[in-house]
Design an enzyme around this catalytic site. Structure first.
Site, PDB file in Angstrom:
ATOM      1  N   LYS A 106     -17.878  -6.061 -51.746  1.00  0.00           N
ATOM      2  CA  LYS A 106     -17.332  -5.971 -50.425  1.00  0.00           C
ATOM      3  C   LYS A 106     -15.515  -4.535 -50.801  1.00  0.00           C
ATOM      4  O   LYS A 106     -14.861  -5.257 -49.512  1.00  0.00           O
ATOM      5  CB  LYS A 106     -16.544  -7.078 -50.093  1.00  0.00           C
ATOM      6  CG  LYS A 106     -16.839  -8.074 -49.350  1.00  0.00           C
ATOM      7  CD  LYS A 106     -16.517  -9.142 -48.310  1.00  0.00           C
ATOM      8  CE  LYS A 106     -17.198 -10.226 -49.246  1.00  0.00           C
ATOM      9  NZ  LYS A 106     -16.763 -11.400 -49.338  1.00  0.00           N
ATOM     10  N   PRO A 156     -18.102  -7.671 -42.052  1.00  0.00           N
ATOM     11  CA  PRO A 156     -18.016  -7.344 -43.036  1.00  0.00           C
ATOM     12  C   PRO A 156     -18.332  -8.261 -44.433  1.00  0.00           C
ATOM     13  O   PRO A 156     -17.105  -8.813 -45.376  1.00  0.00           O
ATOM     14  CB  PRO A 156     -16.055  -6.738 -43.933  1.00  0.00           C
ATOM     15  CG  PRO A 156     -16.170  -7.117 -41.582  1.00  0.00           C
ATOM     16  CD  PRO A 156     -16.795  -8.508 -41.874  1.00  0.00           C
ATOM     17  N   GLU A 157     -19.196  -8.062 -44.843  1.00  0.00           N
ATOM     18  CA  GLU A 157     -19.413  -8.878 -46.536  1.00  0.00           C
ATOM     19  C   GLU A 157     -20.566  -7.639 -47.124  1.00  0.00           C
ATOM     20  O   GLU A 157     -20.454  -6.418 -46.365  1.00  0.00           O
ATOM     21  CB  GLU A 157     -20.660 -10.034 -46.125  1.00  0.00           C
ATOM     22  CG  GLU A 157     -20.020 -11.353 -45.220  1.00  0.00           C
ATOM     23  CD  GLU A 157     -20.297 -12.103 -45.428  1.00  0.00           C
ATOM     24  OE1 GLU A 157     -21.327 -13.075 -45.760  1.00  0.00           O
ATOM     25  OE2 GLU A 157     -20.234 -13.298 -44.919  1.00  0.00           O
TER      26      GLU A 157
END
Length: 417
Positions: free
Chosen positions: A54, A2-3
């Site tokens: 994000k 998760p970026e």
DNA sequence: CGTCCACGTCTAC
DNA sequence: TAGACCTGGACGG
């Protein structure tokens, strides 16, 4: 995962998988989750998603019907609700049948079909959160991918902020200015421009203009060194654009790698791994930044390189010793002022380069890292990553190179199926 | 079995 | 500027 790019791919995934799917009933949360309940229930609603840096925002939209009054009376929603999510270290979406619910599906939306399908927010580590009726987190800056102009303008106009006193690699993780950049992106971006990670951010950024002079959307052409020839030293880095522009284009490259980069179902991270040039790559160096995060780079670390060892390992070790320290003088002796120096054994920094006993078989594996760390022990010296082929070798000694145990440790979602 | 490590925030001394 | 918050995979013994 998760970026910024993964969050955006997640939103694309939701829009694609849920297009035309009618959801129904209440939104359900796992027992164990500490995130808030989502007080939304509706006979028939649709789900769409957008992303910003994000964060991902889900919009639940009730479908029209004539019995509005009745619905409201029955506690059914008649208005759309936004839910803003952050993914922590392990969050992602899956759309499955009910009996294929992934482990750690902490927030679930049920379709009106039979058998029904479920859109799940899956998050093994539960560092992720969501906010019903939420908005984009106010302190986060513009999205580096989709609000490029304002992102750029904000950074350039706020360079006097003391936040920019810090090393560039650490500032790149400051979501107030770089909403969407994470640990692998900072490494890839700085590597492309050959910028030492521990140079003061202001020094690196001052002089850049609000206007991106290279503003003609030309695809950033980067030479990806032939993976086979290993030796990623191939210096053909001819990047287009300055640091701020790469904070925009590099993440977009990941987005363009497509769903396979994201959809855990595909279990195919090979494209992504092939795309990486620095993060976790053989031949690269890594050290802990001032926040204990691993910074991957190549060459000169820069003048603001952390002095004291603060690797998790060092810390733990220190702690252990304390526990076994009955001399009661802990507080006094090393109480805090000198924090961790303990045994600054600083072996000769030349210990940095590990004997290269393995010829790379295939770039990959994150394995050997610990070994390296082991070596460095209390040393603050950077460690260059050494082959890990040895790893695969070792564990599956029977099977040398052939089908190379390319399970790519990290990067491989815990799905592998 | 145990240790170390992980794509990220949060908040409490 | 440390921990805290979590689970699980890779390794080492």
């Amino acid at each position: 995962m998760p970026e910024g790019p993964e969050l955006h791919l997640a939103s694309l995934y939701v829009n694609k998988m849920c297009a035309g799917v009618v959801f129904t009933g209440p939104v359900r949360k796992s027992e164990v989750s500490k995130s808030p309940d989502v007080a939304f229930a509706c006979e028939a609603y649709l789900i769409t998603a957008t992303s910003r840096g994000k964060e991902v925002k889900l919009t639940l939209t009730p479908m029209k019907s004539d019995d509005t009054k009745q619905r409201v009376k029955a506690g059914q929603a008649d208005q759309a609700m936004d839910i803003v999510l952050r993914f922590g270290m392990s969050g992602y979406f899956r759309f499955t049948t009910e009996d294929e619910l992934p482990k750690h599906a902490h927030l679930r939306f049920y379709s009106k079909e039979t058998p029904c399908r479920v859109l799940s927010f899956v998050d093994a580590r539960r560092f992720g959160t969501w906010h019903p009726n939420g908005t984009w987190q106010p302190d986060r800056g513009p999205c580096i991918m989709f609000e490029y102009e304002s992102f750029r303008e904000k950074v350039v106009s706020r360079l006097s902020d003391r936040a920019f006193d810090k090393p560039i690699c650490e500032v790149l993780l400051n979501q107030k200015y770089f909403n969407g950049i994470g640990n692998y992106l900072r490494a890839e971006i700085l590597f492309r421009l050959n910028i030492p990670p521990f140079v003061a951010a202001r020094v690196v950024l001052e002089g850049l203009e609000s206007e991106d002079l290279c503003e003609n959307e030309k695809k950033v052409k980067d030479e990806i060194p032939d993976t086979k020839t290993s030796d990623g030293d191939t210096q053909l880095k001819r990047e287009t654009g300055d640091l701020l522009r790469l904070c925009h284009t590099v993440p977009l490259e990941v987005v363009s790698l497509g769903g396979k980069g994201y959809d855990p179902q595909k279990a195919d991270y090979s494209d992504f791994e092939a795309w990486l040039q620095c993060y976790y790559k053989d031949g690269m160096t890594s050290i802990r930044d001032h926040n204990g995060r691993t910074m991957w780079f190549k060459g000169d670390p820069g003048p603001m390189t952390p002095k004291v060892l603060k690797s998790p390992k060092a810390k733990k070790k220190a702690k252990k010793e304390e526990d076994h320290d009955y001399t009661d003088n802990k507080k006094v002796a090393r109480g805090r002022s000198e924090s961790t120096p303990k045994k600054k054994v600083v072996k000769q920094e030349t210990a940095t380069k590990t004997p290269k006993k393995e010829k790379d078989a295939h770039p990959k594996e994150a394995g050997s890292k610990r070994r390296e760390t082991e070596k460095s022990e209390e040393v603050n010296a950077p460690q260059t990553k050494e082959r890990s082929a040895a790893r695969g070798r070792k564990s599956s000694s029977a099977e040398p190179t052939a089908g190379a145990p390319r399970r790519s440790s990290r990067m491989t979602r815990q799905n592998s199926k």
